[in-house]
Design a protein around this motif. Structure first.
Motif, PDB file in Angstrom:
ATOM      1  N   CYS A  36      -2.928   3.960  -2.565  1.00 20.89           N
ATOM      2  CA  CYS A  36      -3.130   3.043  -3.677  1.00 20.89           C
ATOM      3  C   CYS A  36      -2.268   1.799  -3.436  1.00 20.89           C
ATOM      4  CB  CYS A  36      -2.797   3.714  -5.003  1.00 20.89           C
ATOM      5  SG  CYS A  36      -1.079   4.232  -5.159  1.00 20.89           S
ATOM      6  N   ILE A  37      -2.285   0.869  -4.343  1.00 25.22           N
ATOM      7  CA  ILE A  37      -1.485  -0.343  -4.234  1.00 25.22           C
ATOM      8  C   ILE A  37      -0.443  -0.295  -5.342  1.00 25.22           C
ATOM      9  CG2 ILE A  37      -1.504  -2.856  -4.402  1.00 25.22           C
ATOM     10  CD1 ILE A  37      -4.379  -2.705  -3.231  1.00 25.22           C
ATOM     11  N   ILE A  55       0.861  -1.179   0.000  1.00 25.23           N
ATOM     12  CA  ILE A  55       0.000   0.000   0.000  1.00 25.23           C
ATOM     13  C   ILE A  55       0.897   1.229   0.000  1.00 25.23           C
ATOM     14  CG2 ILE A  55      -1.722   1.322   1.277  1.00 25.23           C
ATOM     15  CD1 ILE A  55      -2.757  -1.372   2.369  1.00 25.23           C
ATOM     16  N   ARG A  56       0.772   2.035  -1.032  1.00 24.30           N
ATOM     17  CA  ARG A  56       1.543   3.272  -1.120  1.00 24.30           C
ATOM     18  C   ARG A  56       0.728   4.399  -0.496  1.00 24.30           C
ATOM     19  NH1 ARG A  56       5.115   5.796  -6.012  1.00 24.30           N
ATOM     20  NH2 ARG A  56       5.689   7.669  -4.879  1.00 24.30           N
ATOM     21  N   ASP A  57       1.299   4.996   0.529  1.00 31.17           N
ATOM     22  CA  ASP A  57       0.636   6.062   1.275  1.00 31.17           C
ATOM     23  C   ASP A  57       0.458   7.291   0.398  1.00 31.17           C
ATOM     24  OD1 ASP A  57       1.003   8.626   3.160  1.00 31.17           O
ATOM     25  OD2 ASP A  57       0.053   7.003   4.301  1.00 31.17           O
ATOM     26  N   GLU A 106     -12.076   0.271  -0.769  1.00 31.25           N
ATOM     27  CA  GLU A 106     -12.445  -1.031  -0.208  1.00 31.25           C
ATOM     28  C   GLU A 106     -11.289  -2.028  -0.336  1.00 31.25           C
ATOM     29  OE1 GLU A 106     -16.000  -4.366  -0.766  1.00 31.25           O
ATOM     30  OE2 GLU A 106     -15.632  -2.913  -2.373  1.00 31.25           O
ATOM     31  N   LEU A 107     -10.638  -2.055  -1.484  1.00 34.80           N
ATOM     32  CA  LEU A 107      -9.521  -2.967  -1.727  1.00 34.80           C
ATOM     33  C   LEU A 107      -8.332  -2.641  -0.821  1.00 34.80           C
ATOM     34  CD1 LEU A 107      -8.322  -5.277  -3.422  1.00 34.80           C
ATOM     35  CD2 LEU A 107      -7.597  -3.526  -5.085  1.00 34.80           C
ATOM     36  N   VAL A 108      -7.988  -1.373  -0.721  1.00 32.58           N
ATOM     37  CA  VAL A 108      -6.856  -0.963   0.123  1.00 32.58           C
ATOM     38  C   VAL A 108      -7.116  -1.343   1.574  1.00 32.58           C
ATOM     39  CG1 VAL A 108      -5.623   1.042   1.058  1.00 32.58           C
ATOM     40  CG2 VAL A 108      -5.974   0.838  -1.414  1.00 32.58           C
ATOM     41  N   ALA A 117       6.671   2.367 -10.674  1.00 26.01           N
ATOM     42  CA  ALA A 117       5.459   3.036 -10.184  1.00 26.01           C
ATOM     43  C   ALA A 117       4.184   2.502 -10.830  1.00 26.01           C
ATOM     44  CB  ALA A 117       5.574   4.548 -10.354  1.00 26.01           C
ATOM     45  N   ILE A 118       4.108   1.185 -11.013  1.00 29.38           N
ATOM     46  CA  ILE A 118       2.888   0.569 -11.531  1.00 29.38           C
ATOM     47  C   ILE A 118       1.940   0.381 -10.356  1.00 29.38           C
ATOM     48  CG2 ILE A 118       1.880  -1.469 -12.621  1.00 29.38           C
ATOM     49  CD1 ILE A 118       3.509   0.353 -14.513  1.00 29.38           C
ATOM     50  N   GLN A 119       0.768   0.976 -10.458  1.00 28.47           N
ATOM     51  CA  GLN A 119      -0.154   1.003  -9.334  1.00 28.47           C
ATOM     52  C   GLN A 119      -1.548   0.544  -9.727  1.00 28.47           C
ATOM     53  OE1 GLN A 119       0.143   5.153  -8.398  1.00 28.47           O
ATOM     54  NE2 GLN A 119       2.089   4.910  -7.347  1.00 28.47           N
ATOM     55  N   ILE A 120      -2.262   0.064  -8.728  1.00 29.85           N
ATOM     56  CA  ILE A 120      -3.706  -0.094  -8.834  1.00 29.85           C
ATOM     57  C   ILE A 120      -4.256   1.181  -8.220  1.00 29.85           C
ATOM     58  CG2 ILE A 120      -5.717  -1.421  -8.127  1.00 29.85           C
ATOM     59  CD1 ILE A 120      -3.874  -3.884  -7.882  1.00 29.85           C
ATOM     60  N   HIS A 121      -4.877   2.013  -9.043  1.00 26.95           N
ATOM     61  CA  HIS A 121      -5.359   3.304  -8.565  1.00 26.95           C
ATOM     62  C   HIS A 121      -6.724   3.613  -9.161  1.00 26.95           C
ATOM     63  CE1 HIS A 121      -4.310   5.626 -12.237  1.00 26.95           C
ATOM     64  NE2 HIS A 121      -3.200   4.901 -12.278  1.00 26.95           N
ATOM     65  N   ALA A 122      -7.271   4.751  -8.803  1.00 27.72           N
ATOM     66  CA  ALA A 122      -8.613   5.144  -9.251  1.00 27.72           C
ATOM     67  C   ALA A 122      -8.558   5.823 -10.617  1.00 27.72           C
ATOM     68  CB  ALA A 122      -9.250   6.083  -8.222  1.00 27.72           C
ATOM     69  N   GLY A 123      -9.634   5.688 -11.347  1.00 24.93           N
ATOM     70  CA  GLY A 123      -9.802   6.313 -12.653  1.00 24.93           C
ATOM     71  C   GLY A 123     -10.923   5.610 -13.382  1.00 24.93           C
ATOM     72  N   ASN A 124     -11.420   6.241 -14.439  1.00 18.82           N
ATOM     73  CA  ASN A 124     -12.566   5.685 -15.151  1.00 18.82           C
ATOM     74  C   ASN A 124     -12.293   5.314 -16.603  1.00 18.82           C
ATOM     75  OD1 ASN A 124     -13.995   8.150 -13.287  1.00 18.82           O
ATOM     76  ND2 ASN A 124     -14.700   6.071 -13.006  1.00 18.82           N
ATOM     77  N   TYR A 125     -11.344   5.975 -17.228  1.00 18.51           N
ATOM     78  CA  TYR A 125     -11.161   5.856 -18.670  1.00 18.51           C
ATOM     79  C   TYR A 125      -9.736   5.419 -19.006  1.00 18.51           C
ATOM     80  CZ  TYR A 125     -15.268   8.858 -18.405  1.00 18.51           C
ATOM     81  OH  TYR A 125     -16.493   9.370 -18.093  1.00 18.51           O
TER      82      TYR A 125
END
Length: 139
Positions: free
Chosen positions: A71-72, A59-61, A118-120, A82-90
């Motif tokens: 994010c993760i 978990i990246r603060d 929820e995932l974090v 810096a490959i992350q699971i983060h928020a976004g729509n498109y």
């Protein structure tokens, strides 16, 4: 340990979509959602999905990131940082990373910040492994 399984289901020249499932060996419950990644452009930085494989993650603060939320971040992705699971729509929001959402549309995911939060929280305090698999051929 939390294992986050990303099963890529569809690829096109705009994006890669899939399903996400997170399970823990210590916590009850399962987190499920949808993923959106860039198209497969041979792991080209910032514009391609990452290679299939298994990755350690953490978990990246938000205080060490450009995002205003935790994010993760995946560790040791070949030729990428810096490959992350983060928020976004498109697809334009991916920047070479993995977006997660509660709902899926055509080349989109929705309710992304809610699903990421929820995932974090589900992963907090545990070791994290991310497994990326292909389950369908290019369409």
């Amino acid at each position: 340990m939390v294992v986050i399984l990303i099963q890529r289901q569809n690829k096109n020249n705009i994006c890669t979509t899939g399903k996400l499932k997170a399970v823990s060996d210590k916590k009850e419950g399962v987190i499920e959602g949808y993923t959106l990644e860039p198209p497969d452009l041979n792991n080209k930085r910032d514009v391609s999905c990452i290679p299939v494989g298994e990755y350690k993650a953490y978990i990246r603060d938000k205080n060490t990131s450009k995002w205003d939320y935790d994010c993760i971040e995946l560790i040791d992705v070949p030729n990428r940082t810096a490959i992350q699971i983060h928020a976004g729509n498109y697809p334009k929001n991916t920047m070479g990373c993995i977006l997660v959402g509660e709902l899926q549309g055509h080349n989109t995911v929705w309710k992304s910040k809610d699903k990421l939060r929820e995932l974090v929280e589900f992963c907090r305090g545990e070791d994290i492994k991310v497994i990326v698999k292909e389950i369908k051929e290019v369409v």
